[in-house]
Design a protein around this motif. Structure first.
Motif, mmCIF file in Angstrom:
data_model
loop_
_atom_site.group_PDB
_atom_site.id
_atom_site.type_symbol
_atom_site.label_atom_id
_atom_site.label_comp_id
_atom_site.label_asym_id
_atom_site.label_seq_id
_atom_site.Cartn_x
_atom_site.Cartn_y
_atom_site.Cartn_z
ATOM 1 N N UNK A 119 31.101 30.301 -1.376
ATOM 2 C CA UNK A 119 30.760 28.942 -1.726
ATOM 3 C C UNK A 119 32.262 28.236 -2.169
ATOM 4 N N UNK A 120 33.329 28.819 -2.104
ATOM 5 C CA UNK A 120 34.558 28.192 -2.491
ATOM 6 C C UNK A 120 35.140 27.524 -0.986
ATOM 7 N N UNK A 121 35.554 26.293 -1.121
ATOM 8 C CA UNK A 121 36.129 25.819 0.050
ATOM 9 C C UNK A 121 37.624 26.194 0.271
ATOM 10 N N UNK A 122 38.238 26.629 -0.854
ATOM 11 C CA UNK A 122 39.600 27.337 -0.472
ATOM 12 C C UNK A 122 39.722 28.686 -1.250
ATOM 13 N N UNK A 123 39.901 29.791 -0.644
ATOM 14 C CA UNK A 123 39.804 31.142 -1.174
ATOM 15 C C UNK A 123 41.243 31.661 -1.530
ATOM 16 N N UNK A 124 42.370 31.091 -0.957
ATOM 17 C CA UNK A 124 43.557 31.185 -1.577
ATOM 18 C C UNK A 124 43.935 30.670 -2.802
ATOM 19 N N UNK A 125 44.450 31.478 -3.772
ATOM 20 C CA UNK A 125 44.623 30.667 -5.190
ATOM 21 C C UNK A 125 46.223 31.327 -5.383
ATOM 22 N N UNK A 126 47.016 30.307 -6.188
ATOM 23 C CA UNK A 126 48.349 30.865 -6.623
ATOM 24 C C UNK A 126 48.146 31.499 -7.768
ATOM 25 N N UNK A 127 47.523 31.358 -8.654
ATOM 26 C CA UNK A 127 47.275 31.970 -10.137
ATOM 27 C C UNK A 127 45.830 32.013 -10.482
ATOM 28 N N UNK A 128 45.530 33.151 -11.045
ATOM 29 C CA UNK A 128 44.144 33.507 -11.463
ATOM 30 C C UNK A 128 44.373 34.019 -13.013
ATOM 31 N N UNK A 129 43.482 33.681 -13.810
ATOM 32 C CA UNK A 129 43.433 34.271 -15.272
ATOM 33 C C UNK A 129 41.743 34.554 -15.547
ATOM 34 N N UNK A 130 41.534 35.643 -15.849
ATOM 35 C CA UNK A 130 40.238 36.286 -16.061
ATOM 36 C C UNK A 130 40.160 36.643 -17.375
ATOM 37 N N UNK A 131 39.063 36.355 -18.248
ATOM 38 C CA UNK A 131 39.039 36.923 -19.665
ATOM 39 C C UNK A 131 37.391 37.410 -19.544
ATOM 40 N N UNK A 132 37.100 38.577 -19.679
ATOM 41 C CA UNK A 132 35.813 39.303 -19.781
ATOM 42 C C UNK A 132 35.630 40.396 -20.541
ATOM 43 N N UNK A 133 34.527 40.279 -21.218
ATOM 44 C CA UNK A 133 34.039 41.654 -21.901
ATOM 45 C C UNK A 133 33.447 42.679 -21.093
ATOM 46 N N UNK A 134 33.330 42.580 -19.719
ATOM 47 C CA UNK A 134 32.541 43.384 -19.018
ATOM 48 C C UNK A 134 33.764 44.231 -18.308
ATOM 49 N N UNK A 135 33.246 45.376 -17.495
ATOM 50 C CA UNK A 135 34.278 46.106 -16.809
ATOM 51 C C UNK A 135 35.059 45.395 -15.668
ATOM 52 N N UNK A 136 36.396 45.970 -15.747
ATOM 53 C CA UNK A 136 37.311 45.421 -14.497
ATOM 54 C C UNK A 136 37.951 46.528 -13.811
ATOM 55 N N UNK A 137 37.885 46.624 -12.649
ATOM 56 C CA UNK A 137 38.297 47.520 -11.805
ATOM 57 C C UNK A 137 39.558 47.033 -11.067
ATOM 58 N N UNK A 138 40.759 47.900 -11.170
ATOM 59 C CA UNK A 138 41.934 47.745 -10.198
ATOM 60 C C UNK A 138 42.194 48.719 -9.436
ATOM 61 N N UNK A 139 42.299 48.525 -8.062
ATOM 62 C CA UNK A 139 42.854 49.554 -7.088
ATOM 63 C C UNK A 139 43.951 49.175 -6.493
#
Length: 104
Positions: A71-91
């Motif tokens: 649903x995003x018109x532009x999927x490439x983003x320069x900077x992202x910041x996510x703050x969450x209490x849920x799990x995060x997986x980095x591979x």
């Protein structure tokens, strides 16, 4: 627009998104999954934070990312910041993950 037309449209959008994902996968070194989004990125920083009451949360920052979101018109983003209490997986992606299957 009928329910069938809407379902067909969403199916086509998902297929288009998958094809885009397949095309850009080789440009990135990491996969980051959060509760709400799936990202491809070349730079990721994951920090575990806590507040005074002892609750723990995660702060993830990424640069030069691609977001799996039809649903995003532009999927490439320069900077992202996510703050969450849920799990995060980095591979970290291995270069062999990028190789297409052989025709043999």
């Amino acid at each position: 627009m009928s329910a069938e037309d809407l379902e067909k449209y969403e199916t086509e959008m998902e297929l288009q998104l998958y094809r885009e994902y397949r095309d850009v996968l080789g440009l990135f070194g990491y996969v980051v999954e959060t509760e709400r989004r799936f990202y491809l990125t070349n730079s990721v920083d994951l920090q575990v934070r806590s507040v005074d009451n002892g609750e723990v949360f995660f702060e993830v920052t990424m640069q030069d990312a691609w977001v799996w979101d039809m649903y995003r018109p532009a999927r490439f983003v320069k900077n992202v910041r996510v703050v969450t209490f849920k799990d995060v997986n980095v591979e970290e992606l291995a270069k062999s993950d990028f190789e297409p299957p052989s025709d043999q």
